[in-house]
Design a protein around this motif. Sequence first.
Motif, PDB file in Angstrom:
ATOM      1  N   THR A 130       2.021   7.732  -5.810  1.00 27.61           N
ATOM      2  CA  THR A 130       0.981   8.177  -6.738  1.00 27.61           C
ATOM      3  C   THR A 130      -0.116   7.145  -6.956  1.00 27.61           C
ATOM      4  O   THR A 130      -0.980   7.340  -7.793  1.00 27.61           O
ATOM      5  CB  THR A 130       1.618   8.515  -8.102  1.00 27.61           C
ATOM      6  OG1 THR A 130       2.302   7.352  -8.585  1.00 27.61           O
ATOM      7  CG2 THR A 130       2.591   9.678  -7.977  1.00 27.61           C
ATOM      8  N   SER A 131      -0.064   6.036  -6.236  1.00 34.27           N
ATOM      9  CA  SER A 131      -1.055   4.975  -6.411  1.00 34.27           C
ATOM     10  C   SER A 131      -1.430   4.398  -5.053  1.00 34.27           C
ATOM     11  O   SER A 131      -0.626   4.431  -4.108  1.00 34.27           O
ATOM     12  CB  SER A 131      -0.461   3.879  -7.307  1.00 34.27           C
ATOM     13  OG  SER A 131      -1.382   2.826  -7.479  1.00 34.27           O
ATOM     14  N   ASP A 132      -2.620   3.846  -4.957  1.00 29.38           N
ATOM     15  CA  ASP A 132      -3.027   3.222  -3.698  1.00 29.38           C
ATOM     16  C   ASP A 132      -2.153   2.027  -3.351  1.00 29.38           C
ATOM     17  O   ASP A 132      -1.869   1.770  -2.189  1.00 29.38           O
ATOM     18  CB  ASP A 132      -4.494   2.777  -3.764  1.00 29.38           C
ATOM     19  CG  ASP A 132      -5.446   3.959  -3.766  1.00 29.38           C
ATOM     20  OD1 ASP A 132      -5.044   5.065  -3.345  1.00 29.38           O
ATOM     21  OD2 ASP A 132      -6.599   3.779  -4.202  1.00 29.38           O
ATOM     22  N   ASP A 133      -1.730   1.272  -4.365  1.00 33.28           N
ATOM     23  CA  ASP A 133      -0.896   0.084  -4.150  1.00 33.28           C
ATOM     24  C   ASP A 133       0.174   0.008  -5.232  1.00 33.28           C
ATOM     25  O   ASP A 133      -0.028   0.480  -6.352  1.00 33.28           O
ATOM     26  CB  ASP A 133      -1.745  -1.197  -4.220  1.00 33.28           C
ATOM     27  CG  ASP A 133      -2.755  -1.274  -3.097  1.00 33.28           C
ATOM     28  OD1 ASP A 133      -2.341  -1.516  -1.953  1.00 33.28           O
ATOM     29  OD2 ASP A 133      -3.957  -1.092  -3.377  1.00 33.28           O
ATOM     30  N   THR A 134       1.286  -0.636  -4.887  1.00 32.23           N
ATOM     31  CA  THR A 134       2.357  -0.899  -5.850  1.00 32.23           C
ATOM     32  C   THR A 134       2.622  -2.393  -5.851  1.00 32.23           C
ATOM     33  O   THR A 134       2.806  -2.993  -4.788  1.00 32.23           O
ATOM     34  CB  THR A 134       3.649  -0.152  -5.488  1.00 32.23           C
ATOM     35  OG1 THR A 134       3.354   1.242  -5.377  1.00 32.23           O
ATOM     36  CG2 THR A 134       4.729  -0.374  -6.530  1.00 32.23           C
TER      37      THR A 134
ATOM     38  N   PRO B 115       2.600   0.503 -10.327  1.00 37.43           N
ATOM     39  CA  PRO B 115       1.522   1.100  -9.538  1.00 37.43           C
ATOM     40  C   PRO B 115       0.210   0.529 -10.061  1.00 37.43           C
ATOM     41  O   PRO B 115       0.086   0.299 -11.261  1.00 37.43           O
ATOM     42  CB  PRO B 115       1.619   2.597  -9.828  1.00 37.43           C
ATOM     43  CG  PRO B 115       2.848   2.792 -10.634  1.00 37.43           C
ATOM     44  CD  PRO B 115       3.304   1.470 -11.127  1.00 37.43           C
ATOM     45  N   THR B 116      -0.741   0.284  -9.215  1.00 39.10           N
ATOM     46  CA  THR B 116      -1.978  -0.355  -9.668  1.00 39.10           C
ATOM     47  C   THR B 116      -2.744   0.496 -10.664  1.00 39.10           C
ATOM     48  O   THR B 116      -3.618  -0.006 -11.347  1.00 39.10           O
ATOM     49  CB  THR B 116      -2.886  -0.725  -8.475  1.00 39.10           C
ATOM     50  OG1 THR B 116      -3.093   0.437  -7.677  1.00 39.10           O
ATOM     51  CG2 THR B 116      -2.267  -1.827  -7.644  1.00 39.10           C
ATOM     52  N   ASN B 117      -2.372   1.755 -10.783  1.00 42.07           N
ATOM     53  CA  ASN B 117      -3.037   2.617 -11.762  1.00 42.07           C
ATOM     54  C   ASN B 117      -2.099   2.997 -12.915  1.00 42.07           C
ATOM     55  O   ASN B 117      -2.306   3.988 -13.583  1.00 42.07           O
ATOM     56  CB  ASN B 117      -3.567   3.890 -11.097  1.00 42.07           C
ATOM     57  CG  ASN B 117      -2.443   4.736 -10.525  1.00 42.07           C
ATOM     58  OD1 ASN B 117      -1.300   4.285 -10.409  1.00 42.07           O
ATOM     59  ND2 ASN B 117      -2.751   5.960 -10.146  1.00 42.07           N
TER      60      ASN B 117
ATOM     61  N   PRO C 288       0.833  -1.200   0.000  1.00 46.03           N
ATOM     62  CA  PRO C 288       0.000   0.000   0.000  1.00 46.03           C
ATOM     63  C   PRO C 288       0.875   1.260   0.000  1.00 46.03           C
ATOM     64  O   PRO C 288       2.048   1.220   0.386  1.00 46.03           O
ATOM     65  CB  PRO C 288      -0.788  -0.102   1.311  1.00 46.03           C
ATOM     66  CG  PRO C 288      -0.727  -1.543   1.683  1.00 46.03           C
ATOM     67  CD  PRO C 288       0.593  -2.032   1.171  1.00 46.03           C
ATOM     68  N   ARG C 289       0.287   2.365  -0.411  1.00 47.21           N
ATOM     69  CA  ARG C 289       0.993   3.653  -0.457  1.00 47.21           C
ATOM     70  C   ARG C 289       1.724   3.920   0.864  1.00 47.21           C
ATOM     71  O   ARG C 289       1.212   3.589   1.928  1.00 47.21           O
ATOM     72  CB  ARG C 289      -0.024   4.767  -0.717  1.00 47.21           C
ATOM     73  CG  ARG C 289       0.596   6.154  -0.800  1.00 47.21           C
ATOM     74  CD  ARG C 289      -0.442   7.227  -1.019  1.00 47.21           C
ATOM     75  NE  ARG C 289      -0.948   7.090  -2.391  1.00 47.21           N
ATOM     76  CZ  ARG C 289      -2.201   7.281  -2.726  1.00 47.21           C
ATOM     77  NH1 ARG C 289      -3.103   7.601  -1.829  1.00 47.21           N
ATOM     78  NH2 ARG C 289      -2.573   7.153  -3.973  1.00 47.21           N
ATOM     79  N   THR C 290       2.900   4.460   0.787  1.00 52.54           N
ATOM     80  CA  THR C 290       3.792   4.858   1.896  1.00 52.54           C
ATOM     81  C   THR C 290       4.429   3.698   2.647  1.00 52.54           C
ATOM     82  O   THR C 290       5.071   3.913   3.658  1.00 52.54           O
ATOM     83  CB  THR C 290       3.105   5.798   2.930  1.00 52.54           C
ATOM     84  OG1 THR C 290       2.190   5.048   3.727  1.00 52.54           O
ATOM     85  CG2 THR C 290       2.437   6.988   2.266  1.00 52.54           C
ATOM     86  N   THR C 291       4.279   2.474   2.187  1.00 53.21           N
ATOM     87  CA  THR C 291       4.920   1.354   2.890  1.00 53.21           C
ATOM     88  C   THR C 291       6.198   0.949   2.165  1.00 53.21           C
ATOM     89  O   THR C 291       6.427   1.292   1.010  1.00 53.21           O
ATOM     90  CB  THR C 291       3.985   0.134   3.000  1.00 53.21           C
ATOM     91  OG1 THR C 291       3.620  -0.305   1.690  1.00 53.21           O
ATOM     92  CG2 THR C 291       2.745   0.451   3.810  1.00 53.21           C
TER      93      THR C 291
END
Length: 184
Positions: free
Chosen positions: A130-134, A107-109, A73-76
């Motif tokens: 820049t994405s909710d998940d990577t 990135p998931t987007n 998830p973002r920031t992890t």
Amino acid sequence: MRKAAPFALLLALAGCGDTYTPAPLYQATSPDCGTPVDADTFEFPRGITVAATTVLPQAVEGGMEIGVNYMLPRTTQVHFATAHFQVSEPKGRLLENATVLSVYQRPTNGKPEMVEIVNGVPLVLFAVGTSDDTQFRYRLIIKGKMPKRFDLTPPDVIIGEKRYVSRTFTYRWFEDKQAYGMCH
């Protein structure tokens, strides 16, 4: 009241501890590991996951190929505590370290960005902001002759400052399919 304040603070701090309880670390749930599955996901703290796929049908370089995906998830971020994806006998001796063919980050987007790997594993994975998940997808190859059943253990990870053991994924030969596959 003043005498109870330190005790209340201690109780409040105790409630802030690590509440992570891992799922079973060994994937196989039966002695024969007879139920085939296409993939399996294991959760770490902070919403980070690792998933492994069954053996991919078209192996490259004369071995068998397996995909391992990390979702952050973002920031992890994840630090690898060890540098190998180990292939072993069931709960037994090491047979070989799988070779990392490539890793891509996505990135998931967004579109994947290929990262070619030579001799090893990137020791840190950072989620993009820049994405909710990577997603980080590892393409592994196992080159040796495998027994009828074997285990794949990804590296242990460090999240925050704490080390976590990864799940051991289990594979076996399915006579009816004439192929290796992941199993429970």
